[in-house]
Design a protein around this motif. Structure first.
Motif, PDB file in Angstrom:
ATOM      1  N   THR A 147      -0.764   6.323 -30.524  1.00  0.00           N
ATOM      2  CA  THR A 147       0.230   7.354 -30.862  1.00  0.00           C
ATOM      3  C   THR A 147      -0.360   8.754 -30.633  1.00  0.00           C
ATOM      4  OG1 THR A 147       1.245   5.875 -32.437  1.00  0.00           O
ATOM      5  CG2 THR A 147       1.713   8.210 -32.725  1.00  0.00           C
ATOM      6  N   GLY A 171      -3.554  16.308 -40.646  1.00  0.00           N
ATOM      7  CA  GLY A 171      -4.044  14.984 -41.054  1.00  0.00           C
ATOM      8  C   GLY A 171      -5.245  14.589 -40.219  1.00  0.00           C
ATOM      9  N   ALA A 172      -6.116  15.584 -39.947  1.00  0.00           N
ATOM     10  CA  ALA A 172      -7.140  15.408 -38.914  1.00  0.00           C
ATOM     11  C   ALA A 172      -8.149  14.312 -39.234  1.00  0.00           C
ATOM     12  CB  ALA A 172      -7.861  16.733 -38.679  1.00  0.00           C
ATOM     13  N   VAL A 176      -4.414   8.903 -36.611  1.00  0.00           N
ATOM     14  CA  VAL A 176      -3.791   9.655 -35.520  1.00  0.00           C
ATOM     15  C   VAL A 176      -4.576  10.950 -35.290  1.00  0.00           C
ATOM     16  CG1 VAL A 176      -1.726  10.892 -34.765  1.00  0.00           C
ATOM     17  CG2 VAL A 176      -1.468   8.733 -36.000  1.00  0.00           C
ATOM     18  N   SER A 194      -6.694  20.510 -39.294  1.00  0.00           N
ATOM     19  CA  SER A 194      -6.252  20.759 -40.672  1.00  0.00           C
ATOM     20  C   SER A 194      -6.554  19.519 -41.501  1.00  0.00           C
ATOM     21  CB  SER A 194      -4.744  21.045 -40.667  1.00  0.00           C
ATOM     22  OG  SER A 194      -4.232  20.919 -41.984  1.00  0.00           O
ATOM     23  N   ARG A 197      -9.965  17.309 -46.594  1.00  0.00           N
ATOM     24  CA  ARG A 197     -11.297  16.798 -46.934  1.00  0.00           C
ATOM     25  C   ARG A 197     -12.373  17.692 -46.324  1.00  0.00           C
ATOM     26  NH1 ARG A 197     -10.540  10.374 -45.733  1.00  0.00           N
ATOM     27  NH2 ARG A 197      -8.554  10.852 -44.725  1.00  0.00           N
ATOM     28  N   ARG A 215      -5.891  21.995 -45.516  1.00  0.00           N
ATOM     29  CA  ARG A 215      -4.483  21.610 -45.390  1.00  0.00           C
ATOM     30  C   ARG A 215      -3.599  22.277 -46.444  1.00  0.00           C
ATOM     31  NH1 ARG A 215      -4.712  15.256 -47.269  1.00  0.00           N
ATOM     32  NH2 ARG A 215      -3.991  15.551 -49.399  1.00  0.00           N
ATOM     33  N   GLY A 259       4.561  11.562 -37.908  1.00  0.00           N
ATOM     34  CA  GLY A 259       4.272  10.918 -39.193  1.00  0.00           C
ATOM     35  C   GLY A 259       4.830  11.633 -40.403  1.00  0.00           C
ATOM     36  N   SER A 285       5.997   5.154 -31.381  1.00  0.00           N
ATOM     37  CA  SER A 285       5.134   4.186 -30.688  1.00  0.00           C
ATOM     38  C   SER A 285       5.736   2.785 -30.698  1.00  0.00           C
ATOM     39  CB  SER A 285       3.765   4.135 -31.373  1.00  0.00           C
ATOM     40  OG  SER A 285       3.907   3.637 -32.694  1.00  0.00           O
ATOM     41  N   ILE A 328      -5.815   3.430 -47.597  1.00  0.00           N
ATOM     42  CA  ILE A 328      -5.233   4.314 -46.564  1.00  0.00           C
ATOM     43  C   ILE A 328      -4.034   5.067 -47.132  1.00  0.00           C
ATOM     44  CG2 ILE A 328      -3.649   2.671 -45.380  1.00  0.00           C
ATOM     45  CD1 ILE A 328      -4.748   3.889 -42.716  1.00  0.00           C
ATOM     46  N   ILE A 333      -9.201   6.689 -46.387  1.00  0.00           N
ATOM     47  CA  ILE A 333      -9.821   6.101 -45.189  1.00  0.00           C
ATOM     48  C   ILE A 333     -10.083   7.230 -44.201  1.00  0.00           C
ATOM     49  CG2 ILE A 333      -9.465   4.596 -43.194  1.00  0.00           C
ATOM     50  CD1 ILE A 333      -9.658   2.791 -45.523  1.00  0.00           C
TER      51      ILE A 333
HETATM   52  P1  NDP Z   1      -3.907   7.965 -42.060  1.00  0.00           P
HETATM   53  O1  NDP Z   1      -3.697   7.659 -43.479  1.00  0.00           O
HETATM   54  O2  NDP Z   1      -5.100   7.434 -41.351  1.00  0.00           O
HETATM   55  O3  NDP Z   1      -3.904   9.551 -41.852  1.00  0.00           O
HETATM   56  C1  NDP Z   1      -2.997  10.399 -42.504  1.00  0.00           C
HETATM   57  C2  NDP Z   1      -3.731  11.679 -42.879  1.00  0.00           C
HETATM   58  O4  NDP Z   1      -2.768  12.602 -43.372  1.00  0.00           O
HETATM   59  C3  NDP Z   1      -4.720  11.498 -44.022  1.00  0.00           C
HETATM   60  O5  NDP Z   1      -5.962  11.036 -43.572  1.00  0.00           O
HETATM   61  C4  NDP Z   1      -4.798  12.924 -44.539  1.00  0.00           C
HETATM   62  O6  NDP Z   1      -5.660  13.677 -43.675  1.00  0.00           O
HETATM   63  C5  NDP Z   1      -3.377  13.439 -44.336  1.00  0.00           C
HETATM   64  N1  NDP Z   1      -2.584  13.368 -45.570  1.00  0.00           N
HETATM   65  C6  NDP Z   1      -2.439  12.288 -46.388  1.00  0.00           C
HETATM   66  N2  NDP Z   1      -1.647  12.586 -47.430  1.00  0.00           N
HETATM   67  C7  NDP Z   1      -1.282  13.883 -47.258  1.00  0.00           C
HETATM   68  C8  NDP Z   1      -0.470  14.778 -48.019  1.00  0.00           C
HETATM   69  N3  NDP Z   1       0.125  14.402 -49.153  1.00  0.00           N
HETATM   70  N4  NDP Z   1      -0.316  16.025 -47.566  1.00  0.00           N
HETATM   71  C9  NDP Z   1      -0.909  16.426 -46.411  1.00  0.00           C
HETATM   72  N5  NDP Z   1      -1.704  15.629 -45.660  1.00  0.00           N
HETATM   73  C10 NDP Z   1      -1.872  14.376 -46.087  1.00  0.00           C
HETATM   74  O7  NDP Z   1      -2.594   7.514 -41.295  1.00  0.00           O
HETATM   75  P2  NDP Z   1      -2.343   7.377 -39.720  1.00  0.00           P
HETATM   76  O8  NDP Z   1      -3.107   8.423 -39.017  1.00  0.00           O
HETATM   77  O9  NDP Z   1      -2.475   5.955 -39.324  1.00  0.00           O
HETATM   78  O10 NDP Z   1      -0.784   7.725 -39.671  1.00  0.00           O
HETATM   79  C11 NDP Z   1      -0.373   9.055 -39.974  1.00  0.00           C
HETATM   80  C12 NDP Z   1       1.130   9.120 -40.066  1.00  0.00           C
HETATM   81  O11 NDP Z   1       1.696   8.855 -38.772  1.00  0.00           O
HETATM   82  C13 NDP Z   1       1.752   8.090 -41.016  1.00  0.00           C
HETATM   83  O12 NDP Z   1       2.870   8.657 -41.643  1.00  0.00           O
HETATM   84  C14 NDP Z   1       2.186   6.976 -40.073  1.00  0.00           C
HETATM   85  O13 NDP Z   1       3.225   6.204 -40.607  1.00  0.00           O
HETATM   86  C15 NDP Z   1       2.627   7.783 -38.876  1.00  0.00           C
HETATM   87  N6  NDP Z   1       2.585   7.035 -37.621  1.00  0.00           N
HETATM   88  C16 NDP Z   1       3.712   7.045 -36.866  1.00  0.00           C
HETATM   89  C17 NDP Z   1       3.756   6.416 -35.657  1.00  0.00           C
HETATM   90  C18 NDP Z   1       4.967   6.521 -34.816  1.00  0.00           C
HETATM   91  O14 NDP Z   1       5.165   5.685 -33.928  1.00  0.00           O
HETATM   92  N7  NDP Z   1       5.798   7.519 -35.029  1.00  0.00           N
HETATM   93  C19 NDP Z   1       2.607   5.617 -35.188  1.00  0.00           C
HETATM   94  C20 NDP Z   1       1.419   5.751 -36.015  1.00  0.00           C
HETATM   95  C21 NDP Z   1       1.437   6.427 -37.212  1.00  0.00           C
HETATM   96  P3  NDP Z   1      -6.719  14.736 -44.268  1.00  0.00           P
HETATM   97  O15 NDP Z   1      -7.453  14.014 -45.356  1.00  0.00           O
HETATM   98  O16 NDP Z   1      -7.576  15.070 -43.100  1.00  0.00           O
HETATM   99  O17 NDP Z   1      -5.930  15.898 -44.788  1.00  0.00           O
END
Ligand code: NDP
Length: 342
Positions: A147, A171-172, A176, A194, A197, A215, A259, A285, A328, A333
């Motif tokens: 994705t 969500g770096a 994704v 952004s 963590r 963030r 996402g 995706s 996750i 994670i």
């Molecule tokens: P992860 O959980 O690995 O990553 C998401 C990241 O978002 C977290 O690591 C964190 O990053 C940040 N985050 C989490 N909660 C919050 C919050 N409340 N506010 C702001 N930032 C937040 O998930 P994925 O990377 O696997 O997926 C990310 C999103 O993309 C999900 O919603 C998933 O469903 C969607 N997705 C959609 C797809 C599609 O086909 N459209 C395909 C794949 C995923 P940090 O700690 O760095 O801030």
């Protein structure tokens, strides 16, 4: 007699394997069990695959914890991604021994998925495992990484290039986001990551981020238009974060949206679109057509630095899947988890 023989032969061919199964009782209370299943329990399909590696995506976390309506058929083996070897096939495109990858198509949502030793799938859903990837490499990428590639391709297809200015990745530290950071930096972009963590700042810089922002700067309601900070964005977070990314996008910029980690809402105004010509591109995706998938996997094989992929991935085993699913969803994670099923 002939049919008895056939039945006996088919019984001999059935194999058992461990699987994660999510079920619901009459009160719709969800339970998760590790069970022994047989190939006779699998759903229809024309290709049987020995699952060698899988992963835990955010969506798998929602499916196992029941915190999002991902599973739509009960009981079900969750797991939206797998890589493995074809055991038997009646599909014209595949034969025994072929190495394949599966992402999405409703697998792990309405069709038995990847958290099992065996999968029976529609051959049209499969893509070949790129030659320079192992099954575990492909799962270190998984749907999240594929994705990220679809998002980068969407920026490029919209005509955006690194000389337009920096690109922000939200969500770096997630799946994704981390793959997007690695890909964009390899392709010459200046990447602003952004994250919530700060402890992962060093890791994100190693992946290729040149600037790290908190963030929290993007998480609260903001102004319809803000100071122009970036030419593009790859957003996996949604809600206020995406609204603020759009508000700070330069004239003519492009933002992708895949996402909802912060929320499914989009509390934005039309201002960035009508005053700065900003574009917002949706990324899906799950049902992406096969030519686009093949292009994304080819690009991943070319443009993802193997050392960075190793830095993104953490290995777990089958028994760790349920724990990783909870983590996750709680944002605990980093990068991607890979499940060795061999
Ligand atoms: P992860 O959980 O690995 O990553 C998401 C990241 O978002 C977290 O690591 C964190 O990053 C940040 N985050 C989490 N909660 C919050 C919050 N409340 N506010 C702001 N930032 C937040 O998930 P994925 O990377 O696997 O997926 C990310 C999103 O993309 C999900 O919603 C998933 O469903 C969607 N997705 C959609 C797809 C599609 O086909 N459209 C395909 C794949 C995923 P940090 O700690 O760095 O801030």
């Amino acid at each position: 007699m002939a049919s008895d023989d056939r039945e006996r032969k088919e019984r001999r061919m059935s194999e058992t394997f461990r699987a994660i199964r999510v079920s619901r009782d009459e009160a719709k209370t969800q339970s998760v069990d590790i069970v022994e299943m047989s190939t006779d329990d699998l759903m229809d399909g024309d290709v049987d695959v020995a699952v060698e590696a899988t992963t835990v995506n955010y969506k798998d976390g929602l499916a196992i914890t029941g915190r999002g309506p991902v599973v739509r058929r009960w009981p079900l083996i969750p797991g939206i991604d797998l890589a493995g070897t074809v055991l038997r096939s009646t599909h014209a495109g595949w034969q025994g021994g072929d190495k394949v990858v599966l992402n999405g198509w409703g697998v792990g949502e309405t069709h038995h998925g990847a958290f099992a030793g065996r999968a029976r799938l529609n051959g049209d859903w499969l893509v070949p495992l790129p030659e320079n990837f192992s099954a575990k490499d492909a799962m270190a990428i998984g749907t999240a990484g594929y994705t990220a590639m679809l998002s980068v391709m969407a920026l490029e297809d919209a005509g955006l290039s690194p000389d337009a200015g920096p690109v922000v990745v939200t969500g770096a530290s997630g799946g994704v986001g981390s793959v997007a950071v690695a890909l964009l930096s390899k392709l010459g972009w200046t990447v602003i990551a952004s994250t919530g963590r700060p402890a992962e700042a060093g890791w994100l810089r190693d992946l290729g981020a040149t600037e790290i922002i908190d963030r929290a700067e993007l998480a609260e309601p903001g102004r319809p238009l803000a100071k122009e900070r970036w030419a593009g964005g790859v957003d996996a977070v949604g809600s206020h974060t995406l609204a603020n990314v759009l508000a700070a996008t330069k004239y003519g910029g492009v933002v992708t949206c895949c996402g909802l980690a912060q929320g499914m809402d989009l509390p934005a105004s039309v201002a960035p679109f009508i005053l700065r010509g900003v574009s917002l591109l949706g990324i899906d995706s799950v049902m992406a057509p096969k030519p686009r998938r093949l292009r994304a996997w080819k690009r991943l094989a070319e443009d993802l630095d193997p050392a960075k992929l190793r830095a993104i991935a953490t290995d777990i085993d089958f028994d760790g899947i349920v724990d990783a699913a909870g983590k996750i969803i709680d944002g605990q994670i980093r990068g991607r988890v890979v499940v060795d099923m061999s």
